[in-house]
Design a protein around this motif. Structure first.
Motif, PDB file in Angstrom:
ATOM      1  N   THR A  69     -17.978 117.785  37.751  1.00 49.03           N
ATOM      2  CA  THR A  69     -17.993 117.350  36.550  1.00 49.03           C
ATOM      3  C   THR A  69     -18.176 116.151  36.633  1.00 49.03           C
ATOM      4  O   THR A  69     -18.946 114.920  36.195  1.00 49.03           O
ATOM      5  CB  THR A  69     -16.336 117.713  35.659  1.00 49.03           C
ATOM      6  OG1 THR A  69     -16.028 118.758  35.159  1.00 49.03           O
ATOM      7  CG2 THR A  69     -16.651 116.956  34.399  1.00 49.03           C
ATOM      8  N   ARG A  70     -17.275 115.608  37.622  1.00 50.73           N
ATOM      9  CA  ARG A  70     -17.178 113.899  37.909  1.00 50.73           C
ATOM     10  C   ARG A  70     -18.318 114.132  38.785  1.00 50.73           C
ATOM     11  O   ARG A  70     -19.341 113.111  38.309  1.00 50.73           O
ATOM     12  CB  ARG A  70     -16.043 113.381  38.781  1.00 50.73           C
ATOM     13  CG  ARG A  70     -15.235 113.195  38.013  1.00 50.73           C
ATOM     14  CD  ARG A  70     -13.700 112.940  39.058  1.00 50.73           C
ATOM     15  NE  ARG A  70     -13.120 114.094  40.574  1.00 50.73           N
ATOM     16  CZ  ARG A  70     -12.390 113.807  40.370  1.00 50.73           C
ATOM     17  NH1 ARG A  70     -11.742 114.694  39.260  1.00 50.73           N
ATOM     18  NH2 ARG A  70     -11.918 115.240  40.923  1.00 50.73           N
ATOM     19  N   ARG A  71     -19.355 115.089  39.613  1.00 49.58           N
ATOM     20  CA  ARG A  71     -20.433 114.546  39.655  1.00 49.58           C
ATOM     21  C   ARG A  71     -21.732 114.017  38.858  1.00 49.58           C
ATOM     22  O   ARG A  71     -22.371 113.967  38.661  1.00 49.58           O
ATOM     23  CB  ARG A  71     -20.979 115.908  41.140  1.00 49.58           C
ATOM     24  CG  ARG A  71     -21.003 115.675  42.453  1.00 49.58           C
ATOM     25  CD  ARG A  71     -21.158 116.346  43.448  1.00 49.58           C
ATOM     26  NE  ARG A  71     -20.888 117.187  42.948  1.00 49.58           N
ATOM     27  CZ  ARG A  71     -20.041 118.798  43.231  1.00 49.58           C
ATOM     28  NH1 ARG A  71     -19.230 117.897  43.892  1.00 49.58           N
ATOM     29  NH2 ARG A  71     -20.329 119.641  42.488  1.00 49.58           N
ATOM     30  N   ALA A  72     -21.260 115.398  38.067  1.00 49.36           N
ATOM     31  CA  ALA A  72     -22.241 115.498  36.520  1.00 49.36           C
ATOM     32  C   ALA A  72     -22.244 114.174  35.320  1.00 49.36           C
ATOM     33  O   ALA A  72     -23.244 113.208  34.720  1.00 49.36           O
ATOM     34  CB  ALA A  72     -22.080 116.637  35.214  1.00 49.36           C
ATOM     35  N   ILE A  73     -20.513 113.502  35.647  1.00 56.04           N
ATOM     36  CA  ILE A  73     -21.037 112.497  35.141  1.00 56.04           C
ATOM     37  C   ILE A  73     -21.456 111.372  35.922  1.00 56.04           C
ATOM     38  O   ILE A  73     -22.066 110.370  34.699  1.00 56.04           O
ATOM     39  CB  ILE A  73     -19.668 111.762  34.871  1.00 56.04           C
ATOM     40  CG1 ILE A  73     -18.884 112.878  33.807  1.00 56.04           C
ATOM     41  CG2 ILE A  73     -19.105 110.630  34.311  1.00 56.04           C
ATOM     42  CD1 ILE A  73     -16.864 112.943  33.428  1.00 56.04           C
ATOM     43  N   LEU A  74     -21.586 111.300  36.953  1.00 52.20           N
ATOM     44  CA  LEU A  74     -21.670 110.393  37.758  1.00 52.20           C
ATOM     45  C   LEU A  74     -23.851 110.848  37.515  1.00 52.20           C
ATOM     46  O   LEU A  74     -24.306 109.347  37.576  1.00 52.20           O
ATOM     47  CB  LEU A  74     -22.581 109.801  38.950  1.00 52.20           C
ATOM     48  CG  LEU A  74     -20.574 110.183  39.796  1.00 52.20           C
ATOM     49  CD1 LEU A  74     -19.805 109.809  41.304  1.00 52.20           C
ATOM     50  CD2 LEU A  74     -20.172 108.533  39.665  1.00 52.20           C
ATOM     51  N   ALA A  75     -24.215 111.015  37.272  1.00 45.61           N
ATOM     52  CA  ALA A  75     -25.817 111.361  37.216  1.00 45.61           C
ATOM     53  C   ALA A  75     -25.838 111.102  35.696  1.00 45.61           C
ATOM     54  O   ALA A  75     -26.907 110.401  35.674  1.00 45.61           O
ATOM     55  CB  ALA A  75     -25.677 113.580  37.526  1.00 45.61           C
ATOM     56  N   ARG A  76     -25.152 111.614  34.729  1.00 47.29           N
ATOM     57  CA  ARG A  76     -25.391 110.794  33.931  1.00 47.29           C
ATOM     58  C   ARG A  76     -25.644 109.351  33.573  1.00 47.29           C
ATOM     59  O   ARG A  76     -26.555 108.739  32.817  1.00 47.29           O
ATOM     60  CB  ARG A  76     -24.030 111.238  32.269  1.00 47.29           C
ATOM     61  CG  ARG A  76     -24.653 110.277  31.418  1.00 47.29           C
ATOM     62  CD  ARG A  76     -25.685 110.536  30.426  1.00 47.29           C
ATOM     63  NE  ARG A  76     -26.174 109.867  29.363  1.00 47.29           N
ATOM     64  CZ  ARG A  76     -26.087 108.724  29.375  1.00 47.29           C
ATOM     65  NH1 ARG A  76     -26.855 107.824  30.577  1.00 47.29           N
ATOM     66  NH2 ARG A  76     -26.191 108.097  28.197  1.00 47.29           N
ATOM     67  N   LEU A  77     -24.278 108.753  33.815  1.00 47.14           N
ATOM     68  CA  LEU A  77     -24.461 107.274  34.276  1.00 47.14           C
ATOM     69  C   LEU A  77     -25.231 106.997  35.199  1.00 47.14           C
ATOM     70  O   LEU A  77     -25.710 105.584  34.561  1.00 47.14           O
ATOM     71  CB  LEU A  77     -23.162 106.978  35.159  1.00 47.14           C
ATOM     72  CG  LEU A  77     -21.856 107.399  34.091  1.00 47.14           C
ATOM     73  CD1 LEU A  77     -20.694 106.418  34.837  1.00 47.14           C
ATOM     74  CD2 LEU A  77     -21.840 106.208  32.828  1.00 47.14           C
ATOM     75  N   ALA A  78     -26.218 107.378  36.066  1.00 48.30           N
ATOM     76  CA  ALA A  78     -27.493 106.586  36.758  1.00 48.30           C
ATOM     77  C   ALA A  78     -28.388 106.279  35.417  1.00 48.30           C
ATOM     78  O   ALA A  78     -29.407 105.184  36.015  1.00 48.30           O
ATOM     79  CB  ALA A  78     -27.917 107.697  37.587  1.00 48.30           C
TER      80      ALA A  78
END
Length: 114
Positions: A19-28
């Motif tokens: 989930t945190r990796r997905a959040i980072l991908a979105r924030l990219a």
């Protein structure tokens, strides 16, 4: 400058969760609100906020304040530090694979001579 082991531990612990990796991908793609980050997940805003706190403690994101919102944005330096740390190991393994390839080639050539 190499990151401290504690900083690396925090970074990799934060990255361990999908989930945190997905959040980072979105924030990219750019700064956004908690509500926007929560939308693709089956979780509440407070649950996303907990993930954001982990990412923030690891230095992977920062959070601002705009009126009633606290938008989050990616802080790429922490990822860069982890990438640089991993790079040394990538080079190490590439050298080992090159050594293995040369060894196997030498064995094959010796086998062909017999």
């Amino acid at each position: 400058m190499s990151p401290t082991p504690d900083a690396l531990s925090a970074t990799f612990a934060a990255l361990a969760d999908p989930t945190r990796r997905a959040i980072l991908a979105r924030l990219a793609r750019g700064e956004t609100s908690v509500g926007e980050l929560a939308r693709p997940f089956a979780m509440s805003g407070p649950a996303v906020t907990k993930h954001l706190k982990v990412l923030e403690r690891a230095g992977l994101i920062s959070r601002g304040r705009t009126a009633q919102q606290r938008p989050a944005k990616l802080e790429p330096e922490a990822l860069k530090a982890a990438s640089e740390w991993l790079e040394a190991y990538r080079r190490f393994w590439e050298e080992k694979f090159d050594d293995l390839e040369a060894y196997l080639k030498r064995l094959q050539e010796e086998g062909e001579k017999k």
